[in-house]
Motif scaffolding. Structure first.
Motif, PDB file in Angstrom:
ATOM      1  N   VAL A 308     -49.170 -44.811   9.110  1.00 23.65           N
ATOM      2  CA  VAL A 308     -48.021 -46.510   9.306  1.00 23.65           C
ATOM      3  C   VAL A 308     -48.419 -47.362  10.373  1.00 23.65           C
ATOM      4  N   PRO A 309     -47.881 -48.516  10.338  1.00 25.81           N
ATOM      5  CA  PRO A 309     -48.128 -49.285  11.823  1.00 25.81           C
ATOM      6  C   PRO A 309     -47.084 -49.188  12.813  1.00 25.81           C
ATOM      7  N   GLU A 310     -47.402 -48.796  13.888  1.00 27.64           N
ATOM      8  CA  GLU A 310     -46.795 -48.097  15.054  1.00 27.64           C
ATOM      9  C   GLU A 310     -45.853 -49.351  15.397  1.00 27.64           C
ATOM     10  N   ASN A 311     -45.436 -50.919  14.947  1.00 27.04           N
ATOM     11  CA  ASN A 311     -44.304 -51.733  15.195  1.00 27.04           C
ATOM     12  C   ASN A 311     -44.317 -51.891  13.835  1.00 27.04           C
ATOM     13  N   TYR A 312     -43.894 -51.141  12.732  1.00 25.23           N
ATOM     14  CA  TYR A 312     -43.309 -51.468  10.828  1.00 25.23           C
ATOM     15  C   TYR A 312     -43.660 -52.468  11.186  1.00 25.23           C
ATOM     16  N   THR A 313     -44.259 -53.520  11.348  1.00 28.63           N
ATOM     17  CA  THR A 313     -44.941 -54.801  10.893  1.00 28.63           C
ATOM     18  C   THR A 313     -46.237 -55.219  11.179  1.00 28.63           C
ATOM     19  N   LYS A 314     -46.825 -54.285  12.020  1.00 23.43           N
ATOM     20  CA  LYS A 314     -47.980 -54.490  12.673  1.00 23.43           C
ATOM     21  C   LYS A 314     -48.025 -53.154  13.984  1.00 23.43           C
ATOM     22  N   GLY A 315     -49.260 -53.341  14.438  1.00 21.74           N
ATOM     23  CA  GLY A 315     -49.600 -51.900  15.537  1.00 21.74           C
ATOM     24  C   GLY A 315     -50.532 -50.556  14.903  1.00 21.74           C
ATOM     25  N   LYS A 316     -51.072 -50.135  16.061  1.00 26.21           N
ATOM     26  CA  LYS A 316     -52.089 -49.166  15.650  1.00 26.21           C
ATOM     27  C   LYS A 316     -51.235 -48.631  14.672  1.00 26.21           C
ATOM     28  N   PRO A 317     -52.237 -47.539  13.803  1.00 26.73           N
ATOM     29  CA  PRO A 317     -51.240 -46.485  13.115  1.00 26.73           C
ATOM     30  C   PRO A 317     -51.503 -45.541  13.615  1.00 26.73           C
ATOM     31  N   ILE A 318     -50.581 -45.117  13.232  1.00 20.91           N
ATOM     32  CA  ILE A 318     -48.742 -43.993  13.601  1.00 20.91           C
ATOM     33  C   ILE A 318     -49.299 -42.342  12.160  1.00 20.91           C
ATOM     34  N   LYS A 319     -48.422 -41.137  13.043  1.00 20.54           N
ATOM     35  CA  LYS A 319     -47.852 -40.881  11.606  1.00 20.54           C
ATOM     36  C   LYS A 319     -46.497 -41.430  11.409  1.00 20.54           C
ATOM     37  N   SER A 320     -45.874 -41.360   9.786  1.00 17.07           N
ATOM     38  CA  SER A 320     -44.296 -41.147  10.042  1.00 17.07           C
ATOM     39  C   SER A 320     -44.127 -40.112   9.355  1.00 17.07           C
ATOM     40  N   ILE A 321     -45.368 -39.037   8.675  1.00 19.12           N
ATOM     41  CA  ILE A 321     -44.906 -38.170   7.775  1.00 19.12           C
ATOM     42  C   ILE A 321     -45.967 -37.234   8.357  1.00 19.12           C
ATOM     43  N   SER A 322     -45.847 -35.906   9.037  1.00 25.51           N
ATOM     44  CA  SER A 322     -46.811 -35.549   8.687  1.00 25.51           C
ATOM     45  C   SER A 322     -46.383 -33.605   8.425  1.00 25.51           C
ATOM     46  N   LYS A 323     -47.678 -33.743   7.470  1.00 27.58           N
ATOM     47  CA  LYS A 323     -47.587 -32.311   6.754  1.00 27.58           C
ATOM     48  C   LYS A 323     -46.757 -32.198   6.188  1.00 27.58           C
ATOM     49  N   GLY A 324     -45.599 -33.434   4.962  1.00 27.99           N
ATOM     50  CA  GLY A 324     -44.599 -33.746   4.610  1.00 27.99           C
ATOM     51  C   GLY A 324     -42.908 -33.423   4.678  1.00 27.99           C
ATOM     52  N   VAL A 325     -43.126 -33.554   6.369  1.00 26.51           N
ATOM     53  CA  VAL A 325     -42.251 -33.433   7.419  1.00 26.51           C
ATOM     54  C   VAL A 325     -42.000 -34.805   8.106  1.00 26.51           C
ATOM     55  N   PRO A 326     -41.108 -35.713   7.703  1.00 22.14           N
ATOM     56  CA  PRO A 326     -40.827 -36.686   8.909  1.00 22.14           C
ATOM     57  C   PRO A 326     -40.496 -36.545   9.879  1.00 22.14           C
ATOM     58  N   VAL A 327     -41.958 -37.649  10.614  1.00 21.74           N
ATOM     59  CA  VAL A 327     -41.760 -36.735  12.238  1.00 21.74           C
ATOM     60  C   VAL A 327     -40.918 -37.644  12.966  1.00 21.74           C
ATOM     61  N   LYS A 328     -39.736 -38.746  12.263  1.00 25.15           N
ATOM     62  CA  LYS A 328     -38.464 -38.884  13.336  1.00 25.15           C
ATOM     63  C   LYS A 328     -37.487 -37.935  12.428  1.00 25.15           C
ATOM     64  N   LYS A 329     -36.503 -37.538  12.660  1.00 25.23           N
ATOM     65  CA  LYS A 329     -35.623 -37.096  12.234  1.00 25.23           C
ATOM     66  C   LYS A 329     -34.268 -38.119  11.630  1.00 25.23           C
ATOM     67  N   GLY A 330     -34.576 -37.857  10.209  1.00 24.82           N
ATOM     68  CA  GLY A 330     -33.630 -38.450  10.034  1.00 24.82           C
ATOM     69  C   GLY A 330     -34.398 -40.117   8.936  1.00 24.82           C
ATOM     70  N   GLY A 331     -35.764 -40.018   9.446  1.00 26.26           N
ATOM     71  CA  GLY A 331     -36.609 -40.909   8.231  1.00 26.26           C
ATOM     72  C   GLY A 331     -37.828 -40.992   7.465  1.00 26.26           C
ATOM     73  N   GLU A 332     -38.078 -41.479   6.330  1.00 31.17           N
ATOM     74  CA  GLU A 332     -38.624 -41.299   5.668  1.00 31.17           C
ATOM     75  C   GLU A 332     -38.020 -40.887   4.313  1.00 31.17           C
ATOM     76  N   LYS A 333     -36.834 -41.088   4.541  1.00 27.10           N
ATOM     77  CA  LYS A 333     -35.797 -39.955   3.380  1.00 27.10           C
ATOM     78  C   LYS A 333     -35.870 -40.625   2.305  1.00 27.10           C
ATOM     79  N   LEU A 334     -36.622 -41.534   1.514  1.00 30.29           N
ATOM     80  CA  LEU A 334     -36.778 -42.222   0.065  1.00 30.29           C
ATOM     81  C   LEU A 334     -38.319 -41.396  -0.167  1.00 30.29           C
ATOM     82  N   THR A 335     -38.872 -41.405   0.607  1.00 32.85           N
ATOM     83  CA  THR A 335     -40.276 -40.474   0.270  1.00 32.85           C
ATOM     84  C   THR A 335     -40.293 -39.319   0.260  1.00 32.85           C
ATOM     85  N   CYS A 336     -39.977 -38.700   1.457  1.00 36.32           N
ATOM     86  CA  CYS A 336     -39.886 -36.994   1.391  1.00 36.32           C
ATOM     87  C   CYS A 336     -38.398 -36.520   0.504  1.00 36.32           C
ATOM     88  N   SER A 337     -37.992 -37.481  -0.567  1.00 36.43           N
ATOM     89  CA  SER A 337     -37.296 -36.942  -0.974  1.00 36.43           C
ATOM     90  C   SER A 337     -37.405 -35.787  -2.031  1.00 36.43           C
TER      91      SER A 337
END
Length: 359
Positions: A308-337
């Motif tokens: 995903v973009p680092e700043n949500y709408t834009k920015g360098k690409p970073i991982k929000s999910i790594s190997k199926g696990v959200p990078v930030k605790k509590g993140g990507e709840k819908l996708t990882c449900s």
């Protein structure tokens, strides 16, 4: 004092991230890359990256049109301009016609077999905020275009992924999702994957405020289709990891953020206000394609990753999910449900009457 043309400066600024990240991506010589939706915007830039990095074959999966012909000619010219030997070929594929997808899959498999398999499939084609209409197959136009047809395509070319994995060590499928996977919000629902009459999935409201409060409409259907994209990638990755005989076939997802493409301005009944907001706040299509490019080509990409973009709408690409696990605790709840991941797999199989066998 040297004065630079304003237009030139803007072009440089709008491709700053692209120009920084693309040189860092590895060469992909001998690889076969297929991309859906390459007539403009991010799809075109993804094809250019594959050509730049030395792909042996780039397959452009587009609905037959003058735009598709122009896009192929433009990419051939681009390849020639950088002395690339990439074979570029259009494969007719109308995502709103399942028979067209089936025919396209046969062509992709045939070509891929000649080159040792299909290394990368980027599922990029999509439509946004469309009316409550149905395809000729009877499905919601957004769900079929964005998810069902891509599910079918992945199923039908899976043997070509396996061949590439045997030939060159790995293969990848990338689902191009969206920030709309979380917006307006809500879990996946079975009804959006089923055949039904036009006008029965919430109507044609484009009022975002009401849909944020739970009302149905164009944006809610778009949300369902883009959440389906990311959940499908996570479920495919999980199922592959559970196989007794491991295959190095990676399933990943990407979110471009707000990118200035024809998607916003061409969406049916998409408000001029929203299109203007995207134009003002969004990043260029070139920069917007980078999360998908990282998922498709980066040596650091793993199955189950989402970029995903680092700043949500834009920015360098970073991982929000790594190997199926959200990078930030509590993140990507819908996708990882787990519920959503199971639903998208079962709903797509049921809708298309297929058994996506990974063996």
């Amino acid at each position: 004092l040297i004065l630079k043309p304003l237009g030139a400066k803007k072009e440089i600024d709008e491709k700053a991230l692209y120009n920084d990240f693309v040189p860092k991506l590895p060469q992909i010589s001998k690889k076969v890359v297929a991309i859906t939706g390459t007539t403009s915007g991010m799809g075109t830039h993804l094809a250019e990256i594959a050509i730049t990095k030395g792909a042996s074959v780039v397959l452009l999966l587009n609905r037959e049109s003058s735009r598709a012909k122009i896009a192929e000619e433009s990419l051939r010219s681009f390849a020639k301009s950088i002395n690339a030997a990439t074979k570029i070929q259009t494969v007719p594929c109308d995502m709103q016609n399942l028979n067209s997808v089936r025919t396209a899959a046969v062509v992709v498999n045939t070509i891929s077999k000649q080159h040792g398999g299909l290394d990368v499939l980027i599922c990029n084609a999509g439509i946004m905020a469309m009316l409550d209409e149905r395809t000729t197959n009877g499905f919601d136009v957004q769900m079929q275009t964005n998810q069902l047809s891509h599910f079918l395509l992945c199923h039908l070319v899976f043997k070509s992924f396996k061949l590439a994995e045997q030939s060159r060590g790995e293969a990848r499928v990338v689902m191009h999702s969206s920030s709309a996977r979380d917006f307006p919000g809500g879990m996946l629902e079975q009804k959006y994957f089923e055949q039904c009459k036009a006008g029965t999935l919430g109507g044609d409201s484009t009022n975002v405020a009401l849909q944020l409060m739970g009302w149905p409409g164009t944006w809610q259907r778009y949300h369902q289709s883009k959440l389906a994209n990311s959940c499908f990638a996570m479920q495919l990755s999980q199922l592959l990891s559970q196989k007794e005989k491991k295959l190095n076939i990676k399933a990943l997802a990407a979110d471009p953020g707000y990118a200035k493409t024809s998607l916003a301005t061409s969406s049916n009944k998409c408000s001029s206000g929203f299109a203007g907001y995207m134009e003002k706040k969004g990043q260029s299509a070139a920069d917007g394609c980078l999360p998908a490019a990282m998922a498709a080509f980066s040596e650091d990409a793993e199955s189950g990753d989402m970029y995903v973009p680092e700043n949500y709408t834009k920015g360098k690409p970073i991982k929000s999910i790594s190997k199926g696990v959200p990078v930030k605790k509590g993140g990507e709840k819908l996708t990882c449900s787990e519920k959503n991941m199971t639903l998208v797999w079962e709903a797509c199989q049921s809708a298309l009457n297929v058994d996506f066998d990974l063996d």
